[in-house]
Write a protein that holds these residues in place. Structure first.
Motif, PDB file in Angstrom:
ATOM      1  N   LYS A  50       0.840  -1.205   0.000  1.00 25.94           N
ATOM      2  CA  LYS A  50       0.000   0.000   0.000  1.00 25.94           C
ATOM      3  C   LYS A  50       0.875   1.257   0.000  1.00 25.94           C
ATOM      4  N   LEU A  51       1.924   1.252   0.830  1.00 27.92           N
ATOM      5  CA  LEU A  51       2.831   2.399   0.854  1.00 27.92           C
ATOM      6  C   LEU A  51       3.572   2.512  -0.481  1.00 27.92           C
ATOM      7  N   ALA A  52       3.953   1.388  -1.044  1.00 28.02           N
ATOM      8  CA  ALA A  52       4.614   1.421  -2.353  1.00 28.02           C
ATOM      9  C   ALA A  52       3.697   2.071  -3.391  1.00 28.02           C
ATOM     10  N   ARG A  53       2.389   1.763  -3.350  1.00 22.33           N
ATOM     11  CA  ARG A  53       1.413   2.370  -4.268  1.00 22.33           C
ATOM     12  C   ARG A  53       1.333   3.882  -4.034  1.00 22.33           C
ATOM     13  N   GLU A  54       1.299   4.302  -2.784  1.00 20.74           N
ATOM     14  CA  GLU A  54       1.208   5.731  -2.470  1.00 20.74           C
ATOM     15  C   GLU A  54       2.472   6.466  -2.921  1.00 20.74           C
ATOM     16  N   ILE A  55       3.621   5.819  -2.781  1.00 16.94           N
ATOM     17  CA  ILE A  55       4.872   6.410  -3.265  1.00 16.94           C
ATOM     18  C   ILE A  55       4.834   6.507  -4.780  1.00 16.94           C
ATOM     19  N   SER A  56       4.376   5.458  -5.431  1.00 14.21           N
ATOM     20  CA  SER A  56       4.267   5.466  -6.883  1.00 14.21           C
ATOM     21  C   SER A  56       3.342   6.584  -7.362  1.00 14.21           C
ATOM     22  N   ASP A  57       2.196   6.757  -6.694  1.00 13.31           N
ATOM     23  CA  ASP A  57       1.269   7.832  -7.064  1.00 13.31           C
ATOM     24  C   ASP A  57       1.919   9.199  -6.896  1.00 13.31           C
ATOM     25  N   THR A  58       2.695   9.354  -5.832  1.00 15.36           N
ATOM     26  CA  THR A  58       3.383  10.619  -5.595  1.00 15.36           C
ATOM     27  C   THR A  58       4.427  10.877  -6.680  1.00 15.36           C
ATOM     28  N   LEU A  59       5.191   9.843  -7.026  1.00 13.04           N
ATOM     29  CA  LEU A  59       6.173   9.995  -8.102  1.00 13.04           C
ATOM     30  C   LEU A  59       5.496  10.325  -9.426  1.00 13.04           C
ATOM     31  N   ASN A  60       4.346   9.704  -9.682  1.00 16.93           N
ATOM     32  CA  ASN A  60       3.599  10.027 -10.898  1.00 16.93           C
ATOM     33  C   ASN A  60       3.138  11.474 -10.899  1.00 16.93           C
ATOM     34  N   ALA A  61       2.694  11.973  -9.738  1.00 16.09           N
ATOM     35  CA  ALA A  61       2.287  13.383  -9.649  1.00 16.09           C
ATOM     36  C   ALA A  61       3.465  14.291  -9.941  1.00 16.09           C
ATOM     37  N   PHE A  62       4.631  13.928  -9.430  1.00 19.14           N
ATOM     38  CA  PHE A  62       5.838  14.720  -9.678  1.00 19.14           C
ATOM     39  C   PHE A  62       6.219  14.711 -11.157  1.00 19.14           C
ATOM     40  N   THR A  63       6.250  13.520 -11.776  1.00 22.13           N
ATOM     41  CA  THR A  63       6.681  13.449 -13.172  1.00 22.13           C
ATOM     42  C   THR A  63       5.679  14.097 -14.116  1.00 22.13           C
ATOM     43  N   ALA A  64       4.415  14.181 -13.718  1.00 20.41           N
ATOM     44  CA  ALA A  64       3.402  14.811 -14.566  1.00 20.41           C
ATOM     45  C   ALA A  64       3.386  16.329 -14.407  1.00 20.41           C
ATOM     46  N   ASP A  65       4.087  16.842 -13.418  1.00 19.64           N
ATOM     47  CA  ASP A  65       4.096  18.279 -13.119  1.00 19.64           C
ATOM     48  C   ASP A  65       5.204  18.966 -13.911  1.00 19.64           C
ATOM     49  N   ALA A  66       4.980  20.209 -14.293  1.00 21.03           N
ATOM     50  CA  ALA A  66       5.995  20.979 -15.011  1.00 21.03           C
ATOM     51  C   ALA A  66       7.116  21.441 -14.086  1.00 21.03           C
ATOM     52  N   ILE A  67       6.892  21.418 -12.788  1.00 24.29           N
ATOM     53  CA  ILE A  67       7.910  21.834 -11.823  1.00 24.29           C
ATOM     54  C   ILE A  67       9.027  20.798 -11.830  1.00 24.29           C
TER      55      ILE A  67
END
Length: 168
Positions: free
Chosen positions: A108-125
């Motif tokens: 579950k934590l691995a999924r939450e980390i993955s979602d966070t990384l996806n949010a980062f890679t999808a961001d222009a920042i």
């Protein structure tokens, strides 16, 4: 190259077109690719772009079209003009089991980390920020384990006017 059937009246409107720009929109199975191959053959000095839905279609089209046609997917086109600037954010093969094993955490934590990384890679920042922690879920979906992990990550980031406390 293989021979193609004669033009239908609708195809002839396209294959005999002499304007400077041409866009063909039609339903699946109506002969768009065949028509565009004919158009490309009839206009060997014109450079053309065939935009395919996926890699398999692109590869098939590249075998059928003459050399004056470049076959690409929309992702290839976007990456070439914009995405390559963010190549440093891409990590190939980062699966949930890989994350889980790397930091000895729950799936579950691995999924939450993955979602966070996806949010980062999808961001222009181009650097990790507190707002990436929410990923694509809501704060209510974050586990206590993730809140603790995110808190540790946030401690190592430059402070952004207390925003990290509001998220966690």
């Amino acid at each position: 190259m293989s021979s193609l059937p004669p033009d239908t009246p609708e195809q002839a409107l396209i294959t005999q077109y002499k304007g400077s720009k041409l866009v063909v929109v039609a339903y699946a199975g109506t002969g768009k690719t065949t028509t565009l191959i004919k158009y490309a053959r009839a206009n060997p000095t014109k450079r053309m772009l065939y935009l395919a839905y996926n890699r398999a279609i692109r590869d098939e089209a590249a075998e059928k079209f003459p050399a004056n046609v470049e076959c690409k997917t929309s992702h290839q086109l976007a990456y070439a003009s914009i995405g390559k600037r963010y190549a440093h954010k891409l990590v190939p093969g980062l699966s949930l089991p890989t994350i889980k094993a790397a930091i000895s955490c729950s799936m579950k934590l691995a999924r939450e980390i993955s979602d966070t990384l996806n949010a980062f890679t999808a961001d222009a920042i181009d650097r990790f920020m507190p707002h990436h922690v929410n990923g694509f879920g809501t704060k209510a979906e974050l586990t206590p384990e993730w809140r603790e992990f995110a808190g540790e990550v946030m401690l190592n980031l430059p402070h952004q006017s207390g925003r990290q406390e509001a998220i966690l």
